[in-house]
Structures are given as structure tokens and as C-alpha cells.
Design a protein around this motif. Structure first.
Motif, PDB file in Angstrom:
ATOM      1  N   TYR A 109      23.018  71.738  27.139  1.00  0.00           N
ATOM      2  CA  TYR A 109      24.186  70.877  27.352  1.00  0.00           C
ATOM      3  C   TYR A 109      24.405  70.609  28.832  1.00  0.00           C
ATOM      4  CZ  TYR A 109      28.829  68.928  27.420  1.00  0.00           C
ATOM      5  OH  TYR A 109      29.898  68.099  27.662  1.00  0.00           O
ATOM      6  N   ARG A 110      24.338  71.638  29.645  1.00  0.00           N
ATOM      7  CA  ARG A 110      24.543  71.458  31.084  1.00  0.00           C
ATOM      8  C   ARG A 110      23.516  70.479  31.664  1.00  0.00           C
ATOM      9  NH1 ARG A 110      28.001  75.455  33.221  1.00  0.00           N
ATOM     10  NH2 ARG A 110      28.621  76.979  31.627  1.00  0.00           N
ATOM     11  N   ARG A 111      22.280  70.590  31.192  1.00  0.00           N
ATOM     12  CA  ARG A 111      21.230  69.684  31.672  1.00  0.00           C
ATOM     13  C   ARG A 111      21.518  68.240  31.260  1.00  0.00           C
ATOM     14  NH1 ARG A 111      17.060  68.881  28.346  1.00  0.00           N
ATOM     15  NH2 ARG A 111      17.256  71.008  27.518  1.00  0.00           N
ATOM     16  N   HIS A 112      21.824  68.042  29.990  1.00  0.00           N
ATOM     17  CA  HIS A 112      22.096  66.686  29.513  1.00  0.00           C
ATOM     18  C   HIS A 112      23.364  66.109  30.127  1.00  0.00           C
ATOM     19  CE1 HIS A 112      18.843  66.451  26.679  1.00  0.00           C
ATOM     20  NE2 HIS A 112      19.243  67.494  25.992  1.00  0.00           N
ATOM     21  N   ARG A 113      24.384  66.953  30.234  1.00  0.00           N
ATOM     22  CA  ARG A 113      25.657  66.437  30.754  1.00  0.00           C
ATOM     23  C   ARG A 113      25.531  66.019  32.205  1.00  0.00           C
ATOM     24  NH1 ARG A 113      28.901  63.970  32.220  1.00  0.00           N
ATOM     25  NH2 ARG A 113      31.165  63.995  32.006  1.00  0.00           N
ATOM     26  N   ALA A 114      24.829  66.803  33.012  1.00  0.00           N
ATOM     27  CA  ALA A 114      24.634  66.441  34.415  1.00  0.00           C
ATOM     28  C   ALA A 114      23.865  65.139  34.547  1.00  0.00           C
ATOM     29  CB  ALA A 114      23.904  67.569  35.152  1.00  0.00           C
ATOM     30  N   ALA A 115      22.876  64.937  33.674  1.00  0.00           N
ATOM     31  CA  ALA A 115      22.074  63.710  33.725  1.00  0.00           C
ATOM     32  C   ALA A 115      22.885  62.474  33.366  1.00  0.00           C
ATOM     33  CB  ALA A 115      20.861  63.832  32.799  1.00  0.00           C
ATOM     34  N   LEU A 116      24.007  62.674  32.691  1.00  0.00           N
ATOM     35  CA  LEU A 116      24.833  61.546  32.248  1.00  0.00           C
ATOM     36  C   LEU A 116      25.965  61.213  33.219  1.00  0.00           C
ATOM     37  CD1 LEU A 116      24.980  62.377  28.432  1.00  0.00           C
ATOM     38  CD2 LEU A 116      23.916  60.373  29.476  1.00  0.00           C
ATOM     39  N   VAL A 117      25.971  61.842  34.385  1.00  0.00           N
ATOM     40  CA  VAL A 117      26.948  61.460  35.412  1.00  0.00           C
ATOM     41  C   VAL A 117      26.416  60.205  36.098  1.00  0.00           C
ATOM     42  CG1 VAL A 117      28.123  62.113  37.531  1.00  0.00           C
ATOM     43  CG2 VAL A 117      27.725  63.823  35.763  1.00  0.00           C
ATOM     44  N   ARG A 118      26.985  59.080  35.721  1.00  0.00           N
ATOM     45  CA  ARG A 118      26.531  57.787  36.235  1.00  0.00           C
ATOM     46  C   ARG A 118      27.738  56.957  36.638  1.00  0.00           C
ATOM     47  NH1 ARG A 118      22.799  56.850  30.885  1.00  0.00           N
ATOM     48  NH2 ARG A 118      21.223  58.463  31.329  1.00  0.00           N
ATOM     49  N   VAL A 119      27.572  56.164  37.660  1.00  0.00           N
ATOM     50  CA  VAL A 119      28.649  55.287  38.111  1.00  0.00           C
ATOM     51  C   VAL A 119      28.770  54.129  37.131  1.00  0.00           C
ATOM     52  CG1 VAL A 119      29.469  53.842  39.994  1.00  0.00           C
ATOM     53  CG2 VAL A 119      28.198  55.939  40.494  1.00  0.00           C
ATOM     54  N   LEU A 120      29.982  53.840  36.712  1.00  0.00           N
ATOM     55  CA  LEU A 120      30.213  52.751  35.765  1.00  0.00           C
ATOM     56  C   LEU A 120      29.887  51.391  36.403  1.00  0.00           C
ATOM     57  CD1 LEU A 120      33.537  54.069  34.212  1.00  0.00           C
ATOM     58  CD2 LEU A 120      31.370  53.754  32.980  1.00  0.00           C
ATOM     59  N   PRO A 121      29.525  50.406  35.607  1.00  0.00           N
ATOM     60  CA  PRO A 121      29.166  49.085  36.149  1.00  0.00           C
ATOM     61  C   PRO A 121      30.283  48.482  36.988  1.00  0.00           C
ATOM     62  CG  PRO A 121      28.535  49.244  33.840  1.00  0.00           C
ATOM     63  CD  PRO A 121      29.335  50.470  34.138  1.00  0.00           C
ATOM     64  N   GLY A 122      29.903  47.927  38.134  1.00  0.00           N
ATOM     65  CA  GLY A 122      30.851  47.239  39.006  1.00  0.00           C
ATOM     66  C   GLY A 122      31.631  48.126  39.940  1.00  0.00           C
ATOM     67  N   VAL A 123      31.519  49.451  39.772  1.00  0.00           N
ATOM     68  CA  VAL A 123      32.327  50.372  40.589  1.00  0.00           C
ATOM     69  C   VAL A 123      31.938  50.311  42.056  1.00  0.00           C
ATOM     70  CG1 VAL A 123      32.654  52.828  41.102  1.00  0.00           C
ATOM     71  CG2 VAL A 123      33.025  51.981  38.785  1.00  0.00           C
ATOM     72  N   GLU A 124      30.663  50.373  42.347  1.00  0.00           N
ATOM     73  CA  GLU A 124      30.248  50.436  43.753  1.00  0.00           C
ATOM     74  C   GLU A 124      30.618  49.163  44.511  1.00  0.00           C
ATOM     75  OE1 GLU A 124      26.549  53.219  44.361  1.00  0.00           O
ATOM     76  OE2 GLU A 124      26.140  51.880  42.651  1.00  0.00           O
ATOM     77  N   ALA A 125      30.440  48.024  43.880  1.00  0.00           N
ATOM     78  CA  ALA A 125      30.814  46.768  44.533  1.00  0.00           C
ATOM     79  C   ALA A 125      32.321  46.713  44.764  1.00  0.00           C
ATOM     80  CB  ALA A 125      30.360  45.581  43.687  1.00  0.00           C
ATOM     81  N   ALA A 126      33.098  47.199  43.791  1.00  0.00           N
ATOM     82  CA  ALA A 126      34.549  47.202  43.949  1.00  0.00           C
ATOM     83  C   ALA A 126      34.979  48.143  45.063  1.00  0.00           C
ATOM     84  CB  ALA A 126      35.210  47.598  42.635  1.00  0.00           C
ATOM     85  N   LEU A 127      34.354  49.308  45.150  1.00  0.00           N
ATOM     86  CA  LEU A 127      34.667  50.238  46.231  1.00  0.00           C
ATOM     87  C   LEU A 127      34.320  49.633  47.590  1.00  0.00           C
ATOM     88  CD1 LEU A 127      33.464  53.631  44.697  1.00  0.00           C
ATOM     89  CD2 LEU A 127      35.832  52.919  45.088  1.00  0.00           C
ATOM     90  N   ASP A 128      33.217  48.900  47.658  1.00  0.00           N
ATOM     91  CA  ASP A 128      32.847  48.215  48.903  1.00  0.00           C
ATOM     92  C   ASP A 128      33.931  47.233  49.321  1.00  0.00           C
ATOM     93  OD1 ASP A 128      30.443  49.538  49.133  1.00  0.00           O
ATOM     94  OD2 ASP A 128      29.268  47.958  48.164  1.00  0.00           O
ATOM     95  N   ARG A 129      34.427  46.457  48.368  1.00  0.00           N
ATOM     96  CA  ARG A 129      35.470  45.476  48.680  1.00  0.00           C
ATOM     97  C   ARG A 129      36.749  46.170  49.137  1.00  0.00           C
ATOM     98  NH1 ARG A 129      36.416  41.736  43.671  1.00  0.00           N
ATOM     99  NH2 ARG A 129      38.011  40.905  45.099  1.00  0.00           N
ATOM    100  N   LEU A 130      37.127  47.228  48.460  1.00  0.00           N
ATOM    101  CA  LEU A 130      38.351  47.941  48.825  1.00  0.00           C
ATOM    102  C   LEU A 130      38.223  48.604  50.195  1.00  0.00           C
ATOM    103  CD1 LEU A 130      39.110  49.577  45.369  1.00  0.00           C
ATOM    104  CD2 LEU A 130      40.493  47.818  46.495  1.00  0.00           C
TER     105      LEU A 130
END
Length: 240
Positions: A109-130
Motif C-alpha cells: 500500500y505504501r508503495r502504491h500510494r506514494a506512486a499516486l501522488v500526482r499534481v492535478l491537471p492545470g495546477v502548476e500553470a495556475a500556481l505560476d499565474r498566482l
């Protein structure tokens, strides 16, 4: 100093509930277990609620599914709390999947759960704008070890000037005391906007007297105020 935008973490910038469910499903398939995801979640909820130290300030805002991979050993806890929390995830898997190798399930579980930490779509671009006109602060519920671990895995840690975790602050994010701690940290700086997916985020905004936008997802939202289906739309709500 530029105005501050306060941002939530789980299910605002990265998936949490859906990632936990997906990771449990992967474990069950990996070990060919006939238990379903909801049964596992019900079992781990029961085990977590039975822990006498679940209400300690370091872990009181940790959900039962987060407790499956939180590193409680890293927390500054009294010895009795540390002993009670040690091995919690293995005990939970033992109850959820009787007869299976609970230690192996825990590791998977720890292995799978860590692998599923992903940034949601559009987040990085929105953070750049902010970030172009604001200072970004993160305000999140949970224990310091897990929330900061997720932030590192996401690759977003360097984007935030301040990270405020309820376990470190000593109060739940929706409490007046947490809002007071944020105001103290702000030291007179203005908050332009708070963005988050939960009612707790809206309560924090109310306690602090700050404007907020609710991340609603695909489900129609009945709360009053400003709304965005995802974090990608948040920058359009900034007015400072």
C-alpha cells in the motif's frame, strides 16, 4: 510584500480520497484478495477510531485512510502515544484482510500510494499565474510528517513561502485558533484569496475574514460564495 494566496493541499492540488481508493484496489489485485475497497476502508476506519491517541493534536486531523501510510515515528509524541500508534497500519490491514500477510499488504500500500501522488491537471500553470503577483502559502490539515512527505512527492514544495500544517500549529485548520496562527504569521500582510475543496477551508476563510473560492469538482455545489470546478480556475478570482 505581495499579498498572500492561501492554498489547500489534498484534493485541491493533489488527489487524496481517489488516490487512497486506487491504491487499496491495486493492493487487493496484487494479492488476489476478494475483499472490496469499501470493506477495507470500513475496517481501517474502525481500527483508527479505536485508537486512544487518535485525538492527540499531532494526529487529530489525520483521516483513517491517511493513517495507513503516515509515519507516526517521525512525530514529537509522548512515549505512550508513540507506542499506541506504532504498527497501526499493519493492525488495520490484519483486520481488513484476515489471513493475509498484513506486513506485505502494508508495504504494498505504501508503495502504491506514494506512486499516486500526482499534481492535478492545470495546477502548476495556475500556481505560476498566482505566483506572478502573490506569495503562495499552503494551509493543510493532518500530521506534519505525512503532509510534508506528500508535498515533497508532488514536487510542489518549493512553490510555497510558508507551509502551515494543523499538527504543527496545534489546532485543526477549521478552528479559530488556526486562523489566529495564520494571522500572526502574516504579520500584517493581506490575504488576497483562500482556495480549497472542503468546508474546513471555507471555515478557515470565514474565521480569518478572507475571501475564498471553493473547489467543487464535478459535483454540483450547494454552498454559497464563489466556486471553481478545479484549481485551474482559481487565478481568475484574484482581485489584488
Amino acid at each position: 510584500m505581495p499579498p498572500v494566496v492561501l492554498v489547500d493541499l489534498d484534493d485541491t492540488l493533489i488527489p487524496d480520497v481517489s488516490a487512497a481508493r486506487a491504491a487499496i484496489g491495486l493492493v487487493l489485485r496484487e494479492f488476489s484478495l476478494s475483499v472490496d475497497v469499501d470493506e477495507v476502508l470500513a475496517a481501517v476506519r474502525t481500527v483508527w477510531r479505536a485508537n486512544a491517541f487518535r485525538g492527540h493534536r499531532e494526529v487529530e486531523r489525520v483521516s483513517s485512510w491517511e493513517a495507513l501510510w503516515a509515519d507516526f515515528a517521525e512525530l514529537p509524541l509522548p512515549s505512550d502515544a508513540s507506542s499506541s500508534l506504532a504498527g497501526h497500519a499493519v493492525r488495520a490491514w490484519r483486520v481488513a484482510c484476515p489471513g493475509a500477510d498484513a506486513e506485505a499488504l502494508d508495504s504494498a500500500y505504501r508503495r502504491h500510494r506514494a506512486a499516486l501522488v500526482r499534481v492535478l491537471p492545470g495546477v502548476e500553470a495556475a500556481l505560476d499565474r498566482l505566483a506572478a503577483g502573490h506569495s503562495l502559502w499552503l494551509a493543510t490539515d493532518g500530521c506534519r510528517s505525512l503532509q510534508r512527505f506528500k508535498l515533497r512527492l508532488s514536487g510542489l514544495g518549493d512553490r510555497f513561502e510558508r507551509v502551515l500544517v494543523s499538527g504543527e500549529v496545534g489546532w485543526p485548520k477549521g478552528s479559530p485558533e488556526f486562523a489566529t496562527a495564520v494571522r500572526t504569521a502574516l504579520d500584517g500582510r493581506a490575504v488576497c484569496l483562500l482556495a480549497g475543496d472542503s468546508g474546513t477551508d471555507l471555515t478557515l476563510a470565514l474565521n480569518g475574514g478572507w475571501p475564498a473560492v471553493h473547489i467543487c469538482g464535478a459535483v454540483p455545489c450547494s454552498t454559497s460564495g464563489r466556486h471553481s470546478p478545479d484549481f485551474a480556475g482559481v487565478p481568475s478570482f484574484c482581485r489584488c
